[in-house]
Design a protein around this motif. Structure first.
Motif, PDB file in Angstrom:
ATOM      1  N   VAL A 121       0.870  -1.188   0.000  1.00  0.00           N
ATOM      2  CA  VAL A 121       0.000   0.000   0.000  1.00  0.00           C
ATOM      3  C   VAL A 121       0.907   1.240   0.000  1.00  0.00           C
ATOM      4  O   VAL A 121       1.773   1.379   0.862  1.00  0.00           O
ATOM      5  CB  VAL A 121      -0.910   0.022   1.257  1.00  0.00           C
ATOM      6  N   VAL A 122       0.691   2.106  -0.988  1.00  0.00           N
ATOM      7  CA  VAL A 122       1.528   3.297  -1.131  1.00  0.00           C
ATOM      8  C   VAL A 122       0.654   4.550  -0.984  1.00  0.00           C
ATOM      9  O   VAL A 122      -0.324   4.706  -1.713  1.00  0.00           O
ATOM     10  CB  VAL A 122       2.202   3.318  -2.528  1.00  0.00           C
ATOM     11  N   ILE A 123       1.005   5.401  -0.052  1.00  0.00           N
ATOM     12  CA  ILE A 123       0.286   6.680   0.075  1.00  0.00           C
ATOM     13  C   ILE A 123       1.029   7.701  -0.787  1.00  0.00           C
ATOM     14  O   ILE A 123       2.221   7.958  -0.580  1.00  0.00           O
ATOM     15  CB  ILE A 123       0.217   7.143   1.551  1.00  0.00           C
ATOM     16  N   THR A 124       0.314   8.243  -1.767  1.00  0.00           N
ATOM     17  CA  THR A 124       0.893   9.270  -2.651  1.00  0.00           C
ATOM     18  C   THR A 124       0.334  10.649  -2.312  1.00  0.00           C
ATOM     19  O   THR A 124       0.992  11.670  -2.528  1.00  0.00           O
ATOM     20  CB  THR A 124       0.612   8.903  -4.132  1.00  0.00           C
ATOM     21  N   SER A 125      -0.891  10.687  -1.784  1.00  0.00           N
ATOM     22  CA  SER A 125      -1.497  11.958  -1.381  1.00  0.00           C
ATOM     23  C   SER A 125      -0.548  12.713  -0.452  1.00  0.00           C
ATOM     24  O   SER A 125       0.184  12.095   0.324  1.00  0.00           O
ATOM     25  CB  SER A 125      -2.795  11.704  -0.609  1.00  0.00           C
ATOM     26  N   THR A 126      -0.574  14.038  -0.529  1.00  0.00           N
ATOM     27  CA  THR A 126       0.267  14.836   0.364  1.00  0.00           C
ATOM     28  C   THR A 126      -0.322  14.784   1.781  1.00  0.00           C
ATOM     29  O   THR A 126      -1.505  15.078   1.970  1.00  0.00           O
ATOM     30  CB  THR A 126       0.318  16.310  -0.113  1.00  0.00           C
ATOM     31  N   VAL A 127       0.493  14.380   2.734  1.00  0.00           N
ATOM     32  CA  VAL A 127      -0.007  14.222   4.109  1.00  0.00           C
ATOM     33  C   VAL A 127       0.912  14.924   5.102  1.00  0.00           C
ATOM     34  O   VAL A 127       2.054  15.260   4.781  1.00  0.00           O
ATOM     35  CB  VAL A 127      -0.126  12.722   4.495  1.00  0.00           C
ATOM     36  N   LEU A 154       4.015  -1.064   3.275  1.00  0.00           N
ATOM     37  CA  LEU A 154       3.489   0.302   3.373  1.00  0.00           C
ATOM     38  C   LEU A 154       4.603   1.288   3.016  1.00  0.00           C
ATOM     39  O   LEU A 154       5.750   1.142   3.471  1.00  0.00           O
ATOM     40  CB  LEU A 154       2.991   0.560   4.800  1.00  0.00           C
ATOM     41  N   ALA A 155       4.251   2.281   2.201  1.00  0.00           N
ATOM     42  CA  ALA A 155       5.245   3.309   1.848  1.00  0.00           C
ATOM     43  C   ALA A 155       4.559   4.633   1.591  1.00  0.00           C
ATOM     44  O   ALA A 155       3.360   4.679   1.299  1.00  0.00           O
ATOM     45  CB  ALA A 155       6.025   2.878   0.603  1.00  0.00           C
ATOM     46  N   TYR A 156       5.342   5.702   1.733  1.00  0.00           N
ATOM     47  CA  TYR A 156       4.877   7.044   1.358  1.00  0.00           C
ATOM     48  C   TYR A 156       5.682   7.465   0.135  1.00  0.00           C
ATOM     49  O   TYR A 156       6.921   7.453   0.172  1.00  0.00           O
ATOM     50  CB  TYR A 156       5.086   8.029   2.512  1.00  0.00           C
ATOM     51  N   ASN A 157       4.999   7.789  -0.935  1.00  0.00           N
ATOM     52  CA  ASN A 157       5.688   8.082  -2.192  1.00  0.00           C
ATOM     53  C   ASN A 157       4.960   9.218  -2.935  1.00  0.00           C
ATOM     54  O   ASN A 157       4.169   8.996  -3.826  1.00  0.00           O
ATOM     55  CB  ASN A 157       5.733   6.787  -3.048  1.00  0.00           C
ATOM     56  N   ALA A 181       8.395   1.628   4.874  1.00  0.00           N
ATOM     57  CA  ALA A 181       8.265   1.017   6.199  1.00  0.00           C
ATOM     58  C   ALA A 181       9.303  -0.085   6.347  1.00  0.00           C
ATOM     59  O   ALA A 181       9.760  -0.378   7.454  1.00  0.00           O
ATOM     60  CB  ALA A 181       6.857   0.463   6.391  1.00  0.00           C
ATOM     61  N   ASN A 182       9.667  -0.736   5.250  1.00  0.00           N
ATOM     62  CA  ASN A 182      10.761  -1.709   5.262  1.00  0.00           C
ATOM     63  C   ASN A 182      11.406  -1.788   3.882  1.00  0.00           C
ATOM     64  O   ASN A 182      10.805  -1.365   2.889  1.00  0.00           O
ATOM     65  CB  ASN A 182      10.297  -3.083   5.767  1.00  0.00           C
ATOM     66  N   ILE A 183      12.645  -2.302   3.836  1.00  0.00           N
ATOM     67  CA  ILE A 183      13.454  -2.254   2.608  1.00  0.00           C
ATOM     68  C   ILE A 183      12.755  -2.939   1.438  1.00  0.00           C
ATOM     69  O   ILE A 183      12.785  -2.453   0.301  1.00  0.00           O
ATOM     70  CB  ILE A 183      14.847  -2.890   2.866  1.00  0.00           C
ATOM     71  N   LYS A 184      12.087  -4.041   1.722  1.00  0.00           N
ATOM     72  CA  LYS A 184      11.408  -4.802   0.660  1.00  0.00           C
ATOM     73  C   LYS A 184      10.428  -3.892  -0.106  1.00  0.00           C
ATOM     74  O   LYS A 184      10.368  -3.909  -1.330  1.00  0.00           O
ATOM     75  CB  LYS A 184      10.649  -5.972   1.308  1.00  0.00           C
ATOM     76  N   ASP A 185       9.673  -3.064   0.650  1.00  0.00           N
ATOM     77  CA  ASP A 185       8.691  -2.173   0.019  1.00  0.00           C
ATOM     78  C   ASP A 185       9.379  -1.126  -0.856  1.00  0.00           C
ATOM     79  O   ASP A 185       8.925  -0.820  -1.965  1.00  0.00           O
ATOM     80  CB  ASP A 185       7.835  -1.483   1.087  1.00  0.00           C
TER      81      ASP A 185
END
Ligand SMILES: NC(=O)c1ccc[n+]([C@@H]2O[C@H](COP(=O)([O-])OP(=O)(O)OC[C@H]3O[C@@H](n4cnc5c(N)ncnc54)[C@H](O)[C@@H]3O)[C@@H](O)[C@H]2O)c1
Length: 439
Positions: A121-127, A154-157, A181-185
């Motif tokens: 799950v990637v959050i792209t929205s500005t937060v 989980l990532a923020y991108n 959240a972790n290297i794999k992501d």
């Protein structure tokens, strides 16, 4: 994760639809999710519900490659990675609302309950800083009953795009910002972008909170730079023979400063810069730190509007019932968007003060009608707009605005070129914003 991942994009708005189209154009299978049924129908027909340079053509070519739906279960079951690109509107204190983001996270988490394979799950929205961890991870784990890092990633991108050139900017970024959240992501995301970008961007990989701070800091820094250039412009204008463009150009050649966003002109506007600047200040206040610089930049930027109105009024002060040709209403070129447009604010004030305005904008005219109503004359092109005008104002640097000759203007008409678009040698009565003259 399969070698070529399948992608779902949640929120098919100005950024989300471009994101979906760009991934589809690079061969990814893409599912788009939105709550707006009309948008879904339109995308499935290959018709763009969003006006953005090149998007209609790209969607037409990608017809059949993007499947739009309102069904989260379908989207999550049939994709490996979900990018959340829903709106995060500004709240009264300048921070961003998570209302739509939380709804999207809930729906994704419900679908994750039954999903067997790993889903990113990637959050792209500005937060606001800490949202990915405190809101994203919390909702996803609580509702799905699964563990972040083990069952799902989980990532923020966020993206650094400008409206009007979203597709180009998305495919050719200076940097790809990945808060993982972790290297794999992070590795999964880097792989997606390596298969998408047409250039070789820098991959800035870090924790989600650092990425969240980087995103709002970057836009805040750019607004500071723009405002510095406009302050410089105001000083130069008061010093005979001084020219802010010459000074800014030289400043920009110093690698510590750089040439971009240091052009004297109108203040910044649009749906991102003003609110990201305020969010930076709001973020500081939340942790009880002062943000005087960001606040002052916002204040100085807002003051630009009345300064320019004053200048325009003084330029026509000796004329009886002057006709003003106003070129440009959008917040920047190549977009129909008028949100926080300084050009439109200036036009509105002039109309309110009783000035007679003819206006023209290549794309924003229809939107501007909602603000200016029947109080101005709408022109069909640049030449039509400047005809018989006493003062011509080039308020937005649309390329086509320099497409006229002195012969197309009224005799003795004045021109206020806010962006240095015209050839100064060609026109007689031309004033350049940021250029000093003898009083
Ligand atoms: N537009 C830009 O220039 C830009 C640039 C950088 C970052 N961003 C960020 O990207 C995010 C999206 O911005 P935008 O301009 O594309 O917004 P937008 O308002 O144009 O689009 C948002 C879309 O999300 C849909 N939506 C709302 N709730 C939903 C839900 N629960 N599930 C699925 N879809 C839902 C809406 O119907 C709409 O189509 C914001 O956080 C914004 O700050 C935008």
């Amino acid at each position: 994760m399969p070698k070529k991942v399948s992608i779902s994009v949640i929120g098919l708005g100005k950024l989300g639809l471009c994101t979906a189209a760009c991934f589809a154009s690079k061969g990814f299978s893409v599912i788009g999710v939105d709550v707006d049924i009309d948008k879904i129908d339109s995308v499935n027909k290959g018709i763009s519900p969003v006006q953005e340079t090149g998007l209609a053509e790209l969607l037409m070519r990608a017809k059949g490659k993007i499947k739009a739906t309102a069904d989260y279960n379908y989207a999550i079951a049939n994709s490996d990675v979900s990018f959340i690109v829903v709106a995060t509107p500004s709240l009264a204190d300048g921070s961003f609302s998570n209302e739509y983001l939380e709804k999207a996270l809930h729906k994704i988490a419900e679908s994750l309950r039954t999903k067997k394979s790993y889903h990113l799950v990637v959050i792209t929205s500005t937060v606001m800083p800490q949202t990915t961890d405190k809101v994203g991870k919390f909702i996803l784990e609580k509702v799905s009953g699964k563990k972040c890092g083990k069952d799902f990633g989980l990532a923020y991108n966020p993206e650094f795009i400008a409206l009007g050139s979203v597709l180009h900017d998305f495919l050719n970024p200076d940097l790809v910002l990945i808060g993982e959240a972790n290297i794999k992501d992070g590795n999964i995301l880097e792989g997606i972008y390596k298969n998408t970008c047409e250039n070789k961007p820098y991959f800035a990989r870090m924790s989600p909170v650092n990425a969240e701070i980087t995103k709002i800091s970057l836009n805040c820094y750019v607004t500071t730079k723009i405002t510095f250039a406009n302050s410089l412009s105001a000083i130069c204008e008061k010093i005979p023979e001084a020219d802010a463009r010459v000074v800014a150009n030289a400043l920009g050649m110093d690698s510590r400063i750089g040439r971009k966003y240091i052009n004297p002109g109108l203040g910044y506007g649009g749906p991102c810069f003003p609110r990201d600047n305020k969010a930076f200040a709001a973020c500081a206040h939340l942790v009880e730190v002062q943000a005087k610089l960001a606040e002052m930049v916002d204040q100085v930027n807002n003051e630009q509007v009345m300064q320019l109105v004053g200048k325009i009024k003084s330029l026509v002060s000796r004329l009886k019932d002057p006709v003003i040709a106003f070129l440009g209403l959008s917040y920047k070129p190549n977009t129909p968007i008028i949100e926080d447009s300084q050009a439109l604010s200036i036009a509105k004030i002039l109309v309110h003060e009783g000035y007679s305005l003819k206006v023209y904008d290549p794309q924003a005219q229809d939107n501007a009608k909602g603000v200016l109503g029947d109080f101005v004359k709408y022109s069909k092109n640049t030449k039509d707009c400047i005809k018989n005008a006493d003062l011509i104002i080039l308020a937005v640097p649309w390329r086509e605005f320099n497409n006229f000759n002195p012969g197309d203007t009224k005799k003795n008409s004045l021109i206020l070129d806010c962006w240095g678009l015209l050839d100064m040698k060609k026109f007689k009565n031309i004033k350049l914003l940021g250029k000093g003259e003898e009083e």
